[in-house]
Design a protein around this motif. Structure first.
Motif, PDB file in Angstrom:
ATOM      1  N   GLY A   1      43.081  50.043  49.632  1.00 42.91           N
ATOM      2  CA  GLY A   1      44.181  50.889  49.162  1.00 42.91           C
ATOM      3  C   GLY A   1      45.544  50.328  49.510  1.00 42.91           C
ATOM      4  O   GLY A   1      46.448  50.297  48.661  1.00 42.91           O
ATOM      5  N   LEU A   2      45.719  49.893  50.747  1.00 46.92           N
ATOM      6  CA  LEU A   2      47.010  49.340  51.173  1.00 46.92           C
ATOM      7  C   LEU A   2      47.340  48.058  50.412  1.00 46.92           C
ATOM      8  O   LEU A   2      48.490  47.847  50.016  1.00 46.92           O
ATOM      9  CB  LEU A   2      47.003  49.077  52.683  1.00 46.92           C
ATOM     10  CG  LEU A   2      46.983  50.314  53.573  1.00 46.92           C
ATOM     11  CD1 LEU A   2      46.754  49.923  55.029  1.00 46.92           C
ATOM     12  CD2 LEU A   2      48.277  51.110  53.421  1.00 46.92           C
TER      13      LEU A   2
ATOM     14  N   GLU B   1      35.462  41.480  38.120  1.00 51.23           N
ATOM     15  CA  GLU B   1      35.231  41.411  36.678  1.00 51.23           C
ATOM     16  C   GLU B   1      33.811  41.827  36.320  1.00 51.23           C
ATOM     17  O   GLU B   1      33.514  42.144  35.172  1.00 51.23           O
ATOM     18  CB  GLU B   1      35.513  40.003  36.159  1.00 51.23           C
ATOM     19  CG  GLU B   1      34.530  38.959  36.634  1.00 51.23           C
ATOM     20  CD  GLU B   1      34.969  37.529  36.381  1.00 51.23           C
ATOM     21  OE1 GLU B   1      34.082  36.707  36.098  1.00 51.23           O
ATOM     22  OE2 GLU B   1      36.170  37.232  36.443  1.00 51.23           O
ATOM     23  N   GLY B   2      32.905  41.797  37.302  1.00 49.79           N
ATOM     24  CA  GLY B   2      31.541  42.243  37.081  1.00 49.79           C
ATOM     25  C   GLY B   2      30.756  41.354  36.147  1.00 49.79           C
ATOM     26  O   GLY B   2      30.976  40.147  36.080  1.00 49.79           O
TER      27      GLY B   2
ATOM     28  N   GLN C   1      45.483  42.335  43.962  1.00 46.43           N
ATOM     29  CA  GLN C   1      44.296  42.659  43.185  1.00 46.43           C
ATOM     30  C   GLN C   1      43.057  42.212  43.960  1.00 46.43           C
ATOM     31  O   GLN C   1      43.023  41.103  44.477  1.00 46.43           O
ATOM     32  CB  GLN C   1      44.286  41.887  41.868  1.00 46.43           C
ATOM     33  CG  GLN C   1      45.460  42.046  40.978  1.00 46.43           C
ATOM     34  CD  GLN C   1      45.405  41.006  39.848  1.00 46.43           C
ATOM     35  OE1 GLN C   1      44.383  40.401  39.569  1.00 46.43           O
ATOM     36  NE2 GLN C   1      46.544  40.796  39.211  1.00 46.43           N
ATOM     37  N   ALA C   2      42.072  43.072  44.020  1.00 50.98           N
ATOM     38  CA  ALA C   2      40.773  42.658  44.561  1.00 50.98           C
ATOM     39  C   ALA C   2      40.055  41.950  43.422  1.00 50.98           C
ATOM     40  O   ALA C   2      39.717  42.567  42.430  1.00 50.98           O
ATOM     41  CB  ALA C   2      39.983  43.865  45.033  1.00 50.98           C
TER      42      ALA C   2
ATOM     43  N   PHE D   1      41.510  39.068  47.880  1.00 50.65           N
ATOM     44  CA  PHE D   1      42.592  39.735  47.174  1.00 50.65           C
ATOM     45  C   PHE D   1      43.692  38.713  46.917  1.00 50.65           C
ATOM     46  O   PHE D   1      43.868  37.781  47.684  1.00 50.65           O
ATOM     47  CB  PHE D   1      43.179  40.861  48.045  1.00 50.65           C
ATOM     48  CG  PHE D   1      42.178  41.908  48.421  1.00 50.65           C
ATOM     49  CD1 PHE D   1      42.161  43.128  47.760  1.00 50.65           C
ATOM     50  CD2 PHE D   1      41.255  41.700  49.437  1.00 50.65           C
ATOM     51  CE1 PHE D   1      41.247  44.105  48.097  1.00 50.65           C
ATOM     52  CE2 PHE D   1      40.331  42.666  49.783  1.00 50.65           C
ATOM     53  CZ  PHE D   1      40.326  43.868  49.114  1.00 50.65           C
ATOM     54  N   ALA D   2      44.440  38.914  45.840  1.00 56.55           N
ATOM     55  CA  ALA D   2      45.559  38.021  45.536  1.00 56.55           C
ATOM     56  C   ALA D   2      46.604  38.782  44.733  1.00 56.55           C
ATOM     57  O   ALA D   2      46.291  39.748  44.035  1.00 56.55           O
ATOM     58  CB  ALA D   2      45.088  36.809  44.743  1.00 56.55           C
ATOM     59  N   LEU D   3      47.850  38.336  44.846  1.00 59.05           N
ATOM     60  CA  LEU D   3      48.932  38.974  44.088  1.00 59.05           C
ATOM     61  C   LEU D   3      48.808  38.699  42.600  1.00 59.05           C
ATOM     62  O   LEU D   3      49.103  39.550  41.776  1.00 59.05           O
ATOM     63  CB  LEU D   3      50.291  38.478  44.582  1.00 59.05           C
ATOM     64  CG  LEU D   3      50.786  39.090  45.883  1.00 59.05           C
ATOM     65  CD1 LEU D   3      52.048  38.372  46.360  1.00 59.05           C
ATOM     66  CD2 LEU D   3      51.051  40.579  45.722  1.00 59.05           C
TER      67      LEU D   3
END
Length: 167
Positions: free
Chosen positions: A30-31, A118-119, A38-39, A45-47
């Motif tokens: 969440g944070l 993306e699954g 983005q996860a 995670f990355a911007l």
């Protein structure tokens, strides 16, 4: 997960219980989202997409990779190989590649693809529709277009979800 036989497993009291770990992970998700990250993978995670680890994504997408050095693993033309974990043999030049089985089949694509935000294509598991509906209703899986992906809550129990989908 504390792996049996590791130094960490010998001192489990030093680690938070599962519920605390769950809460911490979901709070971090969440944070990071609030901060614009983005996860894109279970634990990365990355911007922006341009900052995603291309190296890791090759593994999760069952793409070919070439590993160099002792203990390195490769996936090439549908085969997995590795070099033994022996630096001296490697430096002498007698560290031959060892077979490590076939790879890249549909089960592996599902197993690894569900680590990604993306699954996977829904068509890969279309025969599991009742289970998919159940997982979606429980908030563990989401559908987007013709794909399914795990939610942050789903990532926390990904091994059991994947095992059910592969049965």
């Amino acid at each position: 997960k504390l792996e049996e036989g590791t130094p960490f497993a010998k001192t489990p009291e030093r680690f938070a219980d599962e519920e605390t770990q769950r809460e911490a992970y979901l709070m971090a998700v969440g944070l990071l989202a609030e901060a614009g990250y983005q996860a894109y993978e279970l634990s990365n995670f990355a911007l922006e997409e341009r900052f995603w680890s291309r190296h890791n994504l090759k593994y999760w997408r069952c793409q070919e990779v070439l590993g160099l050095g002792p203990s390195a693993h490769s996936f090439w033309q549908g085969e997995r190989v590795f070099r033994p974990r022996d630096l001296e043999r490697y430096l002498r030049g007698d560290s031959l590649l060892q077979p490590d089985g076939h790879g890249g089949g549909r089960e592996e694509e599902i197993l690894l693809g569900l680590r990604l935000a993306e699954g996977i294509p829904l068509a890969w598991v279309a025969d599991r529709q009742p289970l998919i509906d159940q997982l979606e209703a429980a908030g563990l899986l989401r559908r987007k277009d013709s794909r399914i992906a795990l939610t942050p809550e789903g990532f926390l129990v990904s091994n059991s979800i994947i095992a059910k989908l592969l049965r």
